[in-house]
Design an enzyme around this catalytic site. Structure first.
Site, PDB file in Angstrom:
ATOM      1  N   CYS A 188       1.570  -1.431 -24.679  1.00 30.65           N
ATOM      2  CA  CYS A 188       2.747  -0.569 -24.887  1.00 30.65           C
ATOM      3  C   CYS A 188       3.722  -1.273 -25.800  1.00 30.65           C
ATOM      4  O   CYS A 188       4.337  -2.276 -25.407  1.00 30.65           O
ATOM      5  CB  CYS A 188       3.484  -0.340 -23.578  1.00 30.65           C
ATOM      6  SG  CYS A 188       2.723   0.829 -22.536  1.00 30.65           S
ATOM      7  N   GLY A 189       3.912  -0.745 -26.995  1.00 30.27           N
ATOM      8  CA  GLY A 189       4.940  -1.261 -27.881  1.00 30.27           C
ATOM      9  C   GLY A 189       6.178  -0.394 -27.772  1.00 30.27           C
ATOM     10  O   GLY A 189       6.172   0.622 -27.064  1.00 30.27           O
ATOM     11  N   ASN A 190       7.223  -0.770 -28.484  1.00 28.07           N
ATOM     12  CA  ASN A 190       8.433   0.053 -28.444  1.00 28.07           C
ATOM     13  C   ASN A 190       8.226   1.403 -29.131  1.00 28.07           C
ATOM     14  O   ASN A 190       8.936   2.354 -28.826  1.00 28.07           O
ATOM     15  CB  ASN A 190       9.608  -0.692 -29.088  1.00 28.07           C
ATOM     16  CG  ASN A 190      10.182  -1.718 -28.136  1.00 28.07           C
ATOM     17  OD1 ASN A 190      10.889  -1.363 -27.203  1.00 28.07           O
ATOM     18  ND2 ASN A 190       9.833  -2.978 -28.321  1.00 28.07           N
ATOM     19  N   THR A 191       7.259   1.493 -30.038  1.00 35.46           N
ATOM     20  CA  THR A 191       6.989   2.763 -30.727  1.00 35.46           C
ATOM     21  C   THR A 191       5.739   3.442 -30.174  1.00 35.46           C
ATOM     22  O   THR A 191       5.781   4.609 -29.799  1.00 35.46           O
ATOM     23  CB  THR A 191       6.812   2.529 -32.246  1.00 35.46           C
ATOM     24  OG1 THR A 191       7.915   1.743 -32.719  1.00 35.46           O
ATOM     25  CG2 THR A 191       6.767   3.847 -33.005  1.00 35.46           C
ATOM     26  N   ASN A 192       4.643   2.720 -30.114  1.00 30.13           N
ATOM     27  CA  ASN A 192       3.373   3.330 -29.704  1.00 30.13           C
ATOM     28  C   ASN A 192       2.731   2.625 -28.523  1.00 30.13           C
ATOM     29  O   ASN A 192       2.878   1.411 -28.350  1.00 30.13           O
ATOM     30  CB  ASN A 192       2.393   3.317 -30.889  1.00 30.13           C
ATOM     31  CG  ASN A 192       2.769   4.336 -31.945  1.00 30.13           C
ATOM     32  OD1 ASN A 192       2.947   5.521 -31.648  1.00 30.13           O
ATOM     33  ND2 ASN A 192       2.907   3.885 -33.173  1.00 30.13           N
TER      34      ASN A 192
ATOM     35  N   VAL B  23      -1.060   2.066 -26.866  1.00 27.53           N
ATOM     36  CA  VAL B  23      -2.470   2.140 -27.244  1.00 27.53           C
ATOM     37  C   VAL B  23      -3.340   1.794 -26.033  1.00 27.53           C
ATOM     38  O   VAL B  23      -3.083   0.798 -25.350  1.00 27.53           O
ATOM     39  CB  VAL B  23      -2.776   1.177 -28.417  1.00 27.53           C
ATOM     40  CG1 VAL B  23      -4.218   1.317 -28.872  1.00 27.53           C
ATOM     41  CG2 VAL B  23      -1.831   1.442 -29.597  1.00 27.53           C
TER      42      VAL B  23
ATOM     43  N   ASP C  96       3.497  -8.923 -25.841  1.00 21.25           N
ATOM     44  CA  ASP C  96       2.607  -8.686 -26.988  1.00 21.25           C
ATOM     45  C   ASP C  96       2.403  -9.965 -27.795  1.00 21.25           C
ATOM     46  O   ASP C  96       1.325 -10.218 -28.328  1.00 21.25           O
ATOM     47  CB  ASP C  96       3.136  -7.548 -27.883  1.00 21.25           C
ATOM     48  CG  ASP C  96       4.584  -7.741 -28.336  1.00 21.25           C
ATOM     49  OD1 ASP C  96       5.341  -8.495 -27.687  1.00 21.25           O
ATOM     50  OD2 ASP C  96       4.968  -7.124 -29.354  1.00 21.25           O
ATOM     51  N   ARG C  97       3.423 -10.802 -27.835  1.00 17.12           N
ATOM     52  CA  ARG C  97       3.316 -12.048 -28.596  1.00 17.12           C
ATOM     53  C   ARG C  97       2.436 -13.055 -27.855  1.00 17.12           C
ATOM     54  O   ARG C  97       1.643 -13.781 -28.470  1.00 17.12           O
ATOM     55  CB  ARG C  97       4.714 -12.621 -28.850  1.00 17.12           C
ATOM     56  CG  ARG C  97       5.636 -11.573 -29.503  1.00 17.12           C
ATOM     57  CD  ARG C  97       7.030 -12.082 -29.676  1.00 17.12           C
ATOM     58  NE  ARG C  97       7.084 -13.036 -30.770  1.00 17.12           N
ATOM     59  CZ  ARG C  97       8.126 -13.838 -30.997  1.00 17.12           C
ATOM     60  NH1 ARG C  97       9.176 -13.807 -30.178  1.00 17.12           N
ATOM     61  NH2 ARG C  97       8.110 -14.657 -32.019  1.00 17.12           N
TER      62      ARG C  97
ATOM     63  N   ASP D 122       2.637  -9.995 -36.907  1.00 19.29           N
ATOM     64  CA  ASP D 122       2.347  -8.662 -36.354  1.00 19.29           C
ATOM     65  C   ASP D 122       3.374  -7.661 -36.876  1.00 19.29           C
ATOM     66  O   ASP D 122       4.575  -7.779 -36.614  1.00 19.29           O
ATOM     67  CB  ASP D 122       2.372  -8.735 -34.817  1.00 19.29           C
ATOM     68  CG  ASP D 122       1.890  -7.430 -34.168  1.00 19.29           C
ATOM     69  OD1 ASP D 122       1.922  -6.374 -34.821  1.00 19.29           O
ATOM     70  OD2 ASP D 122       1.487  -7.488 -32.992  1.00 19.29           O
TER      71      ASP D 122
END
Ligand SMILES: Nc1ncnc2c1ncn2[C@@H]1O[C@H](COP(=O)(O)OP(=O)(O)OP(=O)(O)O)[C@@H](O)[C@H]1O
Ligand SMILES: CC(C)(CO)[C@@H](O)C(=O)NCCC(=O)O
Ligand SMILES: [K+]
Length: 259
Positions: A7-11, A13, A109-110, A129
């Protein structure tokens, strides 16, 4: 099978790992209001569409948005009858703990990118990234995340220009033929494209200078290939790096879990 969720701030997956390869990759926008049942409707429709028989036994989640984790936990519990591993939580083991200032909550994520890149390439490397933010993650010889850089993301910069200046339209990033733009859109695209090429090159050079050992540079994220075109910014571009990192951390937790 393992369901990896990034989960990113935009998308957001989802990717299904069968132990050898990813069977499919599904993408949706990140919304904290989305319920467990909505995740399942979306997920099951697409899995059926791809004709995949996925018997999910394990789930691992990396989320840069803490609020979405609750509903993803409910989704995992309700539809797969399993408790997810959540990267960044104390119960999730990392192959190497990060070496950063005390109290720093490194973006999961990092940490995942660091684990994925170290597993593939060994240490002394930089992961770049291109997500909501453009991040640089420095991975030491032993695989630990030891710091990095957070810059505004490419699309965020374009959005910022558009929202702050009345005469600047919404534009998509692309590689311009020339640096000198002869219309507004071309000027904006030039600023962002060549600006980020310079940013990536300059920051990597400075990191290498400060680190004082040879380092590989791995690019990931949707826009990495665009910026790499003819620019020699990266030793390698890997669009599945975050997903690969999730499989690495999952395997590490399975091996080291106290029964
Ligand atoms: N040529 C392109 N122009 C504009 N956007 C692109 C291009 N190629 C890929 N993308 C976009 O890149 C994005 C994929 O990037 P990625 O998944 O790495 O980060 P993100 O989803 O934007 O950010 P985050 O992970 O922080 O939510 C997708 O939204 C995709 O539409
Ligand atoms: C920088 C982002 C937004 C990139 O996705 C994410 O990694 C994050 O929220 N990080 C927290 C701060 C840090 O990584 O130091
Ligand atoms: K990402």
């Amino acid at each position: 099978m393992l369901l990896c969720i990034d989960c990113g701030n935009t998308n957001t997956v989802f990717s299904i790992w069968d132990g050898t390869r990813f069977l499919c990759t599904l993408r949706t926008s990140t919304e904290h209001q989305r319920t467990a049942d909505q995740y399942f409707t979306w997920y099951s429709t697409l899995v059926r569409h791809h004709g995949i028989e996925a018997d999910i036994s394990d789930v691992i989640i990396s989320s840069t948005v803490p609020r979405v984790v609750f509903n993803l936990r409910v989704f995992t519990d309700r539809y797969f009858g399993t408790r997810p591993i959540v990267v960044g939580r104390p119960s999730c083991l990392l192959p190497q703990p990060p070496r950063v200032d005390e109290g720093t909550a490194v973006g999961p994520d990092r940490l995942v990118n660091a684990a994925g890149a170290f597993n593939r390439h060994g240490g002394d490397l930089i992961v770049v990234d291109f997500g909501t933010a453009t991040t640089f993650d420095v991975v030491a010889a032993d695989g630990a995340y030891v710091g990095g850089v957070i810059a505004p993301g490419v699309n965020l910069s374009l959005e910022a220009l558009h929202s702050a200046a009345a005469a600047l339209p919404h534009v998509d990033v692309t590689k311009p033929q020339a640096v000198i733009g002869t219309n507004t859109v071309a000027c904006m695209q030039s600023g962002v494209f060549w600006g980020y090429v310079g940013l990536v090159r300059g920051i990597c050079e400075r990191i290498r200078g400060e680190y004082d050992k040879p380092m590989q540079i791995i690019g990931t994220g949707g826009l990495a290939p665009l910026f790499a075109q003819g620019e020699m910014l990266f030793d390698s571009i890997e669009d599945d790096l975050t997903m690969h990192g999730l499989t690495v951390i999952h395997a590490y937790n399975k091996e080291n879990m106290i029964a």
